[in-house]
Design an enzyme around this catalytic site. Sequence first.
Site, PDB file in Angstrom:
ATOM      1  N   GLU A 181       0.854  -1.188   0.000  1.00 53.36           N
ATOM      2  CA  GLU A 181       0.000   0.000   0.000  1.00 53.36           C
ATOM      3  C   GLU A 181       0.891   1.239   0.000  1.00 53.36           C
ATOM      4  O   GLU A 181       1.954   1.251   0.605  1.00 53.36           O
ATOM      5  CB  GLU A 181      -0.916  -0.014   1.221  1.00 53.36           C
ATOM      6  CG  GLU A 181      -2.052  -0.978   1.031  1.00 53.36           C
ATOM      7  CD  GLU A 181      -3.046  -0.983   2.170  1.00 53.36           C
ATOM      8  OE1 GLU A 181      -3.248   0.053   2.805  1.00 53.36           O
ATOM      9  OE2 GLU A 181      -3.618  -2.052   2.414  1.00 53.36           O
TER      10      GLU A 181
ATOM     11  N   LYS B 249       3.511 -16.532  -0.213  1.00 51.88           N
ATOM     12  CA  LYS B 249       2.974 -15.253   0.254  1.00 51.88           C
ATOM     13  C   LYS B 249       3.079 -15.124   1.780  1.00 51.88           C
ATOM     14  O   LYS B 249       3.524 -14.107   2.313  1.00 51.88           O
ATOM     15  CB  LYS B 249       1.516 -15.114  -0.213  1.00 51.88           C
ATOM     16  CG  LYS B 249       0.822 -13.870   0.284  1.00 51.88           C
ATOM     17  CD  LYS B 249       1.432 -12.587  -0.245  1.00 51.88           C
ATOM     18  CE  LYS B 249       0.861 -11.374   0.471  1.00 51.88           C
ATOM     19  NZ  LYS B 249       1.490 -10.131   0.094  1.00 51.88           N
TER      20      LYS B 249
ATOM     21  N   PHE C  34      12.586  -2.677   5.288  1.00 49.90           N
ATOM     22  CA  PHE C  34      11.879  -3.191   6.471  1.00 49.90           C
ATOM     23  C   PHE C  34      12.784  -3.334   7.696  1.00 49.90           C
ATOM     24  O   PHE C  34      12.456  -4.047   8.631  1.00 49.90           O
ATOM     25  CB  PHE C  34      11.169  -4.525   6.164  1.00 49.90           C
ATOM     26  CG  PHE C  34       9.831  -4.317   5.518  1.00 49.90           C
ATOM     27  CD1 PHE C  34       9.746  -3.796   4.237  1.00 49.90           C
ATOM     28  CD2 PHE C  34       8.653  -4.612   6.181  1.00 49.90           C
ATOM     29  CE1 PHE C  34       8.515  -3.567   3.635  1.00 49.90           C
ATOM     30  CE2 PHE C  34       7.415  -4.388   5.592  1.00 49.90           C
ATOM     31  CZ  PHE C  34       7.354  -3.860   4.322  1.00 49.90           C
TER      32      PHE C  34
ATOM     33  N   CYS D 106      -2.465  -6.585   6.474  1.00 48.06           N
ATOM     34  CA  CYS D 106      -1.853  -7.843   6.009  1.00 48.06           C
ATOM     35  C   CYS D 106      -0.964  -8.539   7.038  1.00 48.06           C
ATOM     36  O   CYS D 106      -1.234  -9.685   7.398  1.00 48.06           O
ATOM     37  CB  CYS D 106      -1.062  -7.590   4.730  1.00 48.06           C
ATOM     38  SG  CYS D 106      -2.130  -7.188   3.336  1.00 48.06           S
TER      39      CYS D 106
ATOM     40  N   LYS E  40       0.766   3.391   7.833  1.00 42.56           N
ATOM     41  CA  LYS E  40       2.020   3.866   7.268  1.00 42.56           C
ATOM     42  C   LYS E  40       1.714   5.075   6.391  1.00 42.56           C
ATOM     43  O   LYS E  40       0.527   5.400   6.180  1.00 42.56           O
ATOM     44  CB  LYS E  40       2.715   2.774   6.458  1.00 42.56           C
ATOM     45  CG  LYS E  40       1.981   2.342   5.210  1.00 42.56           C
ATOM     46  CD  LYS E  40       2.853   1.334   4.522  1.00 42.56           C
ATOM     47  CE  LYS E  40       2.503   1.056   3.134  1.00 42.56           C
ATOM     48  NZ  LYS E  40       3.373   0.164   2.444  1.00 42.56           N
TER      49      LYS E  40
ATOM     50  N   ARG F 246      -6.672   0.361   8.838  1.00 44.84           N
ATOM     51  CA  ARG F 246      -6.882  -0.992   9.354  1.00 44.84           C
ATOM     52  C   ARG F 246      -5.682  -1.452  10.180  1.00 44.84           C
ATOM     53  O   ARG F 246      -4.549  -1.378   9.725  1.00 44.84           O
ATOM     54  CB  ARG F 246      -7.132  -1.978   8.197  1.00 44.84           C
ATOM     55  CG  ARG F 246      -8.466  -1.772   7.518  1.00 44.84           C
ATOM     56  CD  ARG F 246      -8.667  -2.736   6.357  1.00 44.84           C
ATOM     57  NE  ARG F 246      -7.826  -2.440   5.205  1.00 44.84           N
ATOM     58  CZ  ARG F 246      -7.838  -3.132   4.070  1.00 44.84           C
ATOM     59  NH1 ARG F 246      -8.634  -4.181   3.951  1.00 44.84           N
ATOM     60  NH2 ARG F 246      -7.064  -2.790   3.072  1.00 44.84           N
TER      61      ARG F 246
END
Length: 424
Positions: free
Chosen positions: A151, A200, A245, A256, A316, A323
């Site tokens: 996102e 994933k 990250f 997620c 972020k 969410r």
Amino acid sequence: MSKCGVVGAGYVGLATAVTLTHLGHEVTVAEVNPERLATLRDGRSPILEAGLEERIAQGVADQLLRFVSDSREAATEADFVFLCVQTPMGASGRADLSYLEQAAEEIGSVLAQDAIVITKSTVPVGSSRVVERVIRREDVKVVSSPEFLQEGSAVHDSLHPTRIVLGCDDQAAVAKVATLLEPLGAPMIVTNPASAETIKYAANSFLAMKISFANSVAAVCEGIGANVDDVMLGIGYDPRIGVAFLRPGPGFGGSCLPKDLGAIKASSEDAGYKFELLDAVERVNEQQLERIVNKIARHARPLNGSTVAVWGLTFKARTADLRDSPAIEIARRLRERNARVVAYDPTVAQSGPELEGIDVVTDPYAATEGASALAVLTEWDEFRWLDFEKVASLMKHAAIVDARNLLDAAPLRKLGFEYEGLGR
Ligand SMILES: NC(=O)c1ccc[n+]([C@@H]2O[C@H](COP(=O)([O-])OP(=O)(O)OC[C@H]3O[C@@H](n4cnc5c(N)ncnc54)[C@H](O)[C@@H]3O)[C@@H](O)[C@H]2O)c1
């Protein structure tokens, strides 16, 4: 040109749709949420994503893109149907597949002969088989192709994927999807459905682990006088590790990572393995929220009865998505300790149900009026360029807790602020 159907007009569905129209395909997107659908039909994007609205408008103008309310309409006549519906956290951490099953049920009987269904939603091992079972069609093949977009850069990531994973036991179906997506120029990993589904979850677990690792190292740095920003840069340049990250922050959140961690833990437990590494990743994430709240409490002196200004509510920057945002959880804990929370976020105009108890203002300075501490909880770039002299004059007690290591400490201290970041 192929005919494509997309079910679900969220981050993944819309990014997929504009990528397909960019490749010259005809796309019909189905969305059940009437507000989202009305916004799309109005030519606007229901979500904040750079470049999305322009590409939607382009697709509509080129007569390649249209929006409908019923997945059956999107699926009829389509050569490829992309399932992009939500898979939220269900009971005991497991993924809730009801939206996916519902969508599969809807399209099953209307799919064209030999159509291919592509699951883009994040789903646990075995879900491809579930979709196949629900669709109940010998001629229709299901390919698992998880989405890796982030996102904030969803359109870019979808147009320039780092890799495309195709999980299916039918080589002819894989070849058709590979031909459709080949112009995107990404490496393709062709594998079986179980591996595609695992890729994933393993990817998101690894990213969550990096964040918790960075937060743990930041805590160590605070104790020994090291600077976590330099430490992360120093290790991140190692190509075996990578910089992405590895930034400390208020903990991972969003729609997620937390749910995907829960889902892979549940799946591994079903498979007879206790994924203890991920228990620790979650524990560190939980501790991080409390560490930030304690930092704020130390500076507000006392927290009880004080006002805390919060800059940033989204999980972020560059998204309007609230969410599972750590910022909201921190605000909730501050309220629990009897602080008043006044928040500013560039994408949030008013208090919604998820922001209950938080006073939302539309000006960053207004949030700081009379505050005993300012907490920076989302890494919005614009926060760097605000007038901190003005902020200092508005606050009751000029103290900043920078949970994103976004601001420059030295000039703030010169202005008289107490400044505390993470691990530096
Ligand atoms: N958001 C991300 O960054 C991201 C990245 C990678 C993967 N994913 C995964 O992709 C999936 C979708 O995520 P998202 O963030 O786009 O979700 P979202 O909630 O933003 O969008 C899903 C949309 O599907 C619609 N929908 C549900 N059932 C429908 C039906 N039967 N017919 C028509 N529309 C229907 C919903 O109304 C909703 O608008 C999830 O499994 C998620 O884990 C998300």
